[in-house]
Structure formats: C-alpha cells, structure tokens
Motif scaffolding. Structure first.
Motif, PDB file in Angstrom:
ATOM      1  N   LEU A  20       7.736   7.636   0.664  1.00  0.00           N
ATOM      2  CA  LEU A  20       7.739   6.263   0.156  1.00  0.00           C
ATOM      3  C   LEU A  20       8.409   6.192  -1.217  1.00  0.00           C
ATOM      4  O   LEU A  20       9.242   5.313  -1.483  1.00  0.00           O
ATOM      5  N   SER A 104       3.262  -0.445  -1.031  1.00  0.00           N
ATOM      6  CA  SER A 104       2.605  -0.378   0.277  1.00  0.00           C
ATOM      7  C   SER A 104       1.615  -1.510   0.507  1.00  0.00           C
ATOM      8  O   SER A 104       1.234  -1.769   1.648  1.00  0.00           O
ATOM      9  N   ARG A 195      -1.368   2.349   5.680  1.00  0.00           N
ATOM     10  CA  ARG A 195      -0.717   1.598   4.600  1.00  0.00           C
ATOM     11  C   ARG A 195       0.524   2.329   4.098  1.00  0.00           C
ATOM     12  O   ARG A 195       1.579   1.727   3.865  1.00  0.00           O
ATOM     13  N   LEU A 196       0.391   3.633   3.891  1.00  0.00           N
ATOM     14  CA  LEU A 196       1.535   4.412   3.414  1.00  0.00           C
ATOM     15  C   LEU A 196       2.662   4.420   4.431  1.00  0.00           C
ATOM     16  O   LEU A 196       3.848   4.294   4.078  1.00  0.00           O
ATOM     17  N   GLY A 199       4.454   1.119   4.301  1.00  0.00           N
ATOM     18  CA  GLY A 199       5.376   1.076   3.169  1.00  0.00           C
ATOM     19  C   GLY A 199       6.633   1.871   3.439  1.00  0.00           C
ATOM     20  O   GLY A 199       7.749   1.435   3.091  1.00  0.00           O
TER      21      GLY A 199
END
Length: 537
Positions: A20, A104, A195-196, A199
């Motif tokens: 990310l 994210s 979530r990561l 992102g």
C-alpha cells in the motif's frame, strides 16, 4: 518474464502495508501470495496493534511518553536489541498508522482496559493496544472470496470480545453476529487485512494468490534484481527496478527448521500451515545475516480432536481460558508450575523448562484441570457448555481418578488441588501470584466474585485438557537495519532486499510488549521498507 518496481512476497498485514505504501508513493507493485487466500497469519489474529504514544489514549483520559515506552521496551527486550531499531519503531508506528488510515479508510480506537504484557515493568501502561473496526468484504469486489477466512469466522470487534467474554459464548449477541455474517461483514484480523487489501486494490496493486515465490536472483554486484515466482501456475521471472520485500511469514510449520533453530519441542503452531520458511530460505540463498532464530511469539495451545484449518490440525490459543476461575495447570507430577493467568508468551518460557536431573522438559506434557462449574460456564476449544463432553477431554468423578486417566502423579495432583483450594478460598495465591497483575484480572471472568481469577475447584466430575507449547509464528529470520533492508552475513546491506513481519528478525527480540506487537512491528517495518524503496534511485 515481467518487470515491475516492487514485488512483495506475502499478503499479511506487513506485506499489504508495504504494498500500500509503495503503490501510493507512485511505484508499480505486485503482491504474490503462496496460499489460495489473502491475509496470512494476520487474518487469524485479533487485529490489535500495539501503539505507544498513540493519539487515541487521549480519548480514554490517559497519557503516554516516548521515554516511558522506550524504558519499557528496553526492559522487555532485556537489552538484546539494537536501540536504533527500538527508537525507529517508536518514532514510526504512529506516522505509519496515520498513513494507513489515510489510504485505506480503516479506523482505530483505544482498548481502555488492555494492559501491556508485563505491567509491572518500568514504563508499562494500559491503553497502548488499539483496535480496528469491522469491514464490509463487498468492497473487495472479485477479491471478496479471496480474503482468508479466520478460524472462527465470527465478525466481532476486540472490544466486543472483551465485553462479552472470550470463553463465555452464551453471553454473545448471536443475532447481531448472524446479521453481520449475512451481510459479508468481518472483524478482528480479517477486517484489518480486508481494509489493507482494499487500499492496495484502490492504489493499483496487482495481487496474485496461489503464486509461491521460489528464488531471488541477483545482478553482478550481488544486489537483488528479481525473483522467480510460480505466477498463476507458470514459473515466471519478475525483474524489479527497486526491490523485493519479503513478508512471507515464519517457519513454524516446517519441522526440520523448527528442530534446527527453535531448540525446544514445538509441534503445535496456531498459524496457517502455509508458513514453512520460504522467505527464510530465499534470504539464506542470497547470503543474508540471520537473527533471533531461537525465538517465536509463543502461546500455549489446545487441540480438539478432528479440529482442522486449511487441512492441518488446528491448535487454538488459550489466552483467557487459563485465567478463568476454577481451573489450574499442572505438570506430570501433578504440580502447578506457573501463574496460569500470565501472558501467553512468557508462560511458555515455563513450558520450555528443561530439568537436567530428569533430563526432560519437566512441564511437558501439561494439563488444565477444572471442575464441573468451569465446564458448565466456559467454552473449551470446540466444546461449549451445552455440548456432550468429547473423548479428547478426559473426565472422572474424583481428582485421583482423573490423575490416573491423564497419567500424572496421583498423590501430587490430589495434594496440589487441596493446597490450591486453600489459597483460592482466601483470594490470594502466594506461590505464583495469580490474579495480582492487571493483565491477570483483564483476562479473568468479571462476573465471578470476589475474585475473577481465583476460585477453589468444587464438586466433580472433573475434567482435563492437554496444554501444548505452541506459537503464533516464529520471529527469527534475515536481520535488517532500521529501514527494513536485509543485511549480508559478511557485513553490509543486500541491495534491493527488504524484510518485515514474521519472516524477519523481530525488533522485539526475546520480548512481547503487548497485544498487537506482532502486527505493529510488521506493519511499521513494511512501511519503512516501502519508503526506502520509493526513495531509492
């Protein structure tokens, strides 16, 4: 052959943070994951992050300082870690979190009651552990079904677990949980990784599952210039313009590596079985220096016969089970040997005790022995209070009969229970000080009084489950500098090679500062690795 700026090997929180960060700094990034699902060991974690001096402490009326946090880290690592690594972690953990939040959409809050794992050490504090929110997997589109399923699959937050009781399933809001399941909501480690991953996808990261990395290759100057990967079923050489980040997890599922490096009988890892040391071998293949190889994120586990995960036996941690009132841990002599409520990592140091006179690990095997009230109140692995007693849980009408069934000294266990009951009746444990630490009481049963950790073993029948020496993951591997760059065994850095997470030598050395320290270190050095790669020419 294909070319990119950065290849990240592994898709746990450390690797996804590296990907990310690199992608949002303008680099072209490919993530390759050996398993058919994304998230690695991080998915089966609680999703907590240990973050000293975090901004969420103000919300619960607490303050922290860099000086206190550093003092605590010096103590917990026993002076065996380069202080530059410790200060780099302290100075980077919160900027990393801010960056991850920005890119994210994840949100965090403080856990007001969770103490550091050694709360009596100088600089320790309650509140450094922060918790993430829930995540809607529908945001992942075609990757929704590629996010690894956790052990339980129950979409809850860590704060809900604390409020409802980890081993008191009858107190959980199952209607709320069922609604979340129906809507594709996940919690804990799965939410963090979801979530990561979201992102990363938004930033244009290419993510490949079922694509194990095989070997690093180097240029004439010895720097890493690419990696061979079985990419979507075809062996492919990926050249990198900037470098490779190893984030492929530990070696706890490779018994040869465990035997060679850990130096103690660990046969019950609590992580996904894909962690077989691939990154370690690749780093060794290019001459990496190694560090912390005899250490792991230790945890006592139990195994319910027939309980599996990814086709391998599932060994479940016992974080709060051991701290609940009405049970004790004993060794082959029927004797207690440790404060049962102690944090899981340090309790395993007692499990690892070797007796040179008997010439064996004196506290293995060990057993959690408990009474009928305990059995009727708490869930033990897959066994809930309302289910029949399984054959992997020995039971007997008397303590003496139970001792015979599990093969421990009969007189020893009978005497130990009688002695413990005298202590528990007073609410004080003079031998092992169970229930005196804020960590102990945090893990106990708040609904039991006068003491949430101590209660005499009452009427039978009595039960026992074997407690094994396990690990959440190993924490030895290629040694890195403060940017995450892997160092050569003969001195100096290996150009183009970085490592973070459980594949790397841990910044915390022999210690385990608090809940979420594993993720905190992995994500921080994943972020630092990506920053260094983005800044490289």
């Amino acid at each position: 052959m294909t070319t990119t700026d950065v290849v990240v090997v592994g898709s746990g929180a450390a690797g996804l943070t590296a990907a990310l960060t690199a992608a949002t700094k303008g680099l072209k990034v490919i993530v390759v994951e050996k398993a058919p699902a994304i998230g690695g060991t991080s998915v089966v974690s609680g999703g907590s992050i240990w973050a000293p001096v975090n901004r969420y402490l103000a919300d619960i009326g607490k303050t922290d300082s860099r000086e206190d946090a550093l003092a605590y880290l010096r103590e917990i690592t026993m002076g065996k870690v380069d202080e530059e690594l410790l200060t780099t972690f302290l100075d980077t953990i919160n900027p990393m979190l801010d960056y991850v939040i920005e890119h994210s959409g994840i949100s965090f809050e403080a856990n007001p009651d969770h103490p550091d794992y050694q709360p009596a050490l100088p600089g320790a504090l309650t509140g450094r552990t922060i918790q993430g929110d829930l995540f809607d997997t529908n945001l992942l589109g075609e990757f929704k079904d590629k996010l690894r399923a956790p052990h339980s699959g129950v979409p809850i937050t860590r704060l809900e677990v604390d409020a409802w009781g980890q081993d008191t399933l009858d107190r959980w809001d199952w209607a709320l949980i069922a609604d979340r399941v129906s809507r594709g909501i996940v919690g804990l480690g799965a939410a963090l990784c979801g979530r990561l991953l979201y992102g990363c996808l938004q930033a244009g990261v290419q993510v490949h599952v079922s694509s194990p990395a095989k070997e690093l290759f180097r240029g004439p100057d010895g720097n890493v210039t690419g990696i061979d990967v079985e990419l979507d079923g075809e062996l492919t050489r990926i050249e990198v313009r900037r470098g490779v980040v190893l984030a492929s997890g530990g070696f706890e599922w490779d018994q040869d590596l465990v035997t060679q490096f850990l130096g103690r009988p660990m046969e019950s890892p609590a992580s996904p079985p894909a962690n077989t040391g691939d990154g370690l071998r690749m780093a060794m293949g290019v001459g990496a220096a190694l560090g912390n190889m005899s250490e792991a994120w230790w945890t006592p586990t139990i195994h319910a016969k027939g309980d599996t995960y990814d086709g391998a036996p599932l060994f479940r941690p016992t974080s709060s089970l051991r701290a609940l009132p009405g049970g004790i841990m004993v060794n082959r002599h029927g004797r207690r040997f440790v404060n049962e409520a102690m944090n899981y990592n340090d309790l395993c140091k007692a499990l690892s005790t070797f007796d040179p006179q008997e010439y064996q690990y004196i506290n293995q095997p060990s057993w959690l022995v408990f009474d009928q009230r305990f059995r009727s109140s708490y869930s033990v692995a897959t066994c809930t209070p309302d289910t029949p007693t399984p054959n992997w849980m020995p039971t007997a009408d008397t303590i003496a009969e139970l001792a015979e069934k599990i093969g421990v000294d009969v007189a020893g266990l009978v005497d130990q229970v009688a002695r413990y009951n005298e202590y528990a009746a007073t609410g004080v444990d003079p031998e092992f000080h169970r229930g005196e630490s804020p960590y102990d009481t945090y893990r106990g049963d708040v609904k039991v009084s006068p003491h949430r950790n101590l209660r005499p073993l009452e009427a039978g029948p009595y039960y026992a489950v074997q407690i094994e020496l396990g690990t959440l993951g190993t924490k030895g591997g290629p040694a890195t500098d403060a940017t995450g760059q892997v160092q050569r065994a003969l001195g100096g850095p290996i150009g183009g090679l970085y490592a973070c997470g459980n594949v790397a030598a841990s910044v915390f050395g022999v210690g385990y500062p608090g809940a979420g320290a594993t993720l905190a270190a992995g994500m921080t050095f994943g972020y630092l690795s990506a920053e260094a790669l983005a800044a490289s020419a």
